[in-house]
Design an enzyme around this catalytic site. Structure first.
Site, short mmCIF file in Angstrom:
data_model
loop_
_atom_site.label_atom_id
_atom_site.label_comp_id
_atom_site.label_asym_id
_atom_site.label_seq_id
_atom_site.Cartn_x
_atom_site.Cartn_y
_atom_site.Cartn_z
N GLN A 1 -64.64 4.00 -25.61
CA GLN A 1 -63.96 2.93 -24.88
C GLN A 1 -63.56 3.43 -23.49
OE1 GLN A 1 -60.95 0.69 -27.55
NE2 GLN A 1 -61.35 2.59 -28.67
N HIS B 1 -66.73 -0.06 -22.55
CA HIS B 1 -65.89 -0.69 -21.52
C HIS B 1 -66.35 -0.36 -20.11
CE1 HIS B 1 -62.36 -1.09 -24.61
NE2 HIS B 1 -63.39 -1.86 -24.88
N CYS C 1 -70.22 -5.57 -0.07
CA CYS C 1 -71.60 -5.43 -0.52
C CYS C 1 -72.55 -5.56 0.68
CB CYS C 1 -71.92 -6.52 -1.55
SG CYS C 1 -73.64 -6.57 -2.07
N CYS D 1 -74.70 -9.01 0.00
CA CYS D 1 -74.13 -10.38 0.08
C CYS D 1 -72.75 -10.42 0.71
CB CYS D 1 -74.06 -10.98 -1.33
SG CYS D 1 -72.90 -10.13 -2.43
N ALA E 1 -56.82 16.06 -29.80
CA ALA E 1 -58.27 16.23 -29.77
C ALA E 1 -58.67 17.64 -29.36
CB ALA E 1 -58.89 15.20 -28.82
#
Ligand code: APR
Length: 255
Positions: free
Chosen positions: A102, A120, A156, A159, A240
């Site tokens: 995720q 995600h 961008c 565009c 972890a």
């Protein structure tokens, strides 16, 4: 933790196909904040309604872009910890090891995991807001923003639309191909290792239930209890960075 580790390794030794499903807690030991940890979590310090949805970006693109630029720089300055490298070392102990994350920090790829799907999206995948034209994040090099900063997003070149982060915002659908791969893999794996997720955000939070419903053993690495804790086969109540190297060592050294 030893008893839980032994039970978890017994499950992993019998598995040919492993899925590892990770959340923000997987990166906590690299100094990257989670979302829901009390006090330190991002959502205890910032308002997701003002930062993590398309409407917020339309209202105030500079604030949203500044916040993601801050996170982008944060993960670039951080390093995947030994738990990430432990997952890499475990890869050859399985016929298949798919990481379903995720997280948007890119740490699994950076640490060398070969097979990763990002449910995600990614902080690296910038694109334009109106048409999705890709934007190369090299253009952001040197740009800085504080956690509360505002930075006008670049435009961008095709565009002229404002550039947005390539992450999945609240209210947006998850990318089709990663979802298909993740759900297919969890539908046929021999074990599911869940690391560092509060298991409250759907549809990703559905994955452990899919495994449990089909009798696939589920191991959860999380120092805190979650809605998953009572349902999984083994809960390793550890960070972890501690649990994963210990798991890998036991798995790779036991006969
Ligand atoms: N090691 C392992 N787990 C940890 C550690 C650690 N060192 N530190 C904290 N955790 C656990 C917490 O106990 C918590 O259960 O990690 C979990 C993090 O939960 P969240 O902050 O909710 O992160 P996550 O589950 O990934 O959130 C899912 O919510 O806001 C959205 O898009 C965002 O992808 C995110 C999604």
């Amino acid at each position: 933790m030893n008893a839980e580790l032994d039970r978890a390794v017994a499950i992993l030794k019998d598995a040919k196909k492993l899925v590892v499903s990770t959340g923000a807690g997987m990166s906590r030991d690299s100094g990257v904040p989670t979302f829901r940890d009390a006090m330190t979590g991002l959502w205890s310090r910032f308002d997701p309604h003002e930062l993590a949805n398309a409407q917020a970006f339309s209202r105030n693109p500079a604030r949203v872009f500044g916040w993601y630029l801050w996170r982008w720089n944060l993960v670039h300055q951080a390093q995947p910890h030994s738990g990430y490298h432990a997952l890499v070392h475990m890869q050859d102990a399985f016929e298949e090891l798919l990481v379903v994350t995720q997280n948007v920090d890119g740490f699994h790829r950076r640490s060398g995991s070969r097979d990763v799907v990002e449910l995600h999206g990614s902080l690296e995948a910038f694109r334009c807001f109106d048409n999705g034209h890709e934007y190369d994040s090299v253009g952001l090099t040197g740009l800085e923003a504080g956690a509360d900063g505002e930075v006008d997003p670049p435009r961008c070149s095709i565009c002229g639309s404002a550039i947005r982060p390539g992450v999945v915002w609240f209210g947006e659908t998850l990318p089709k191909e990663p979802v298909e791969r993740a759900w297919a893999a969890v539908g046929q794996c021999d074990a599911l290792l869940v690391v560092g997720t509060s298991a409250v955000v759907y549809p990703a939070a559905e994955l452990p239930s899919i495994a449990l419903r089909r009798g696939c053993p589920v191991i959860d690495v999380n120092p805190d209890s979650t809605p998953l804790t009572n349902d999984v086969d083994v809960w390793i109540p550890e960070r972890a960075e501690v649990a994963l190297p210990a798991l890998a060592d036991l798995l790779l050294t036991s006969s």
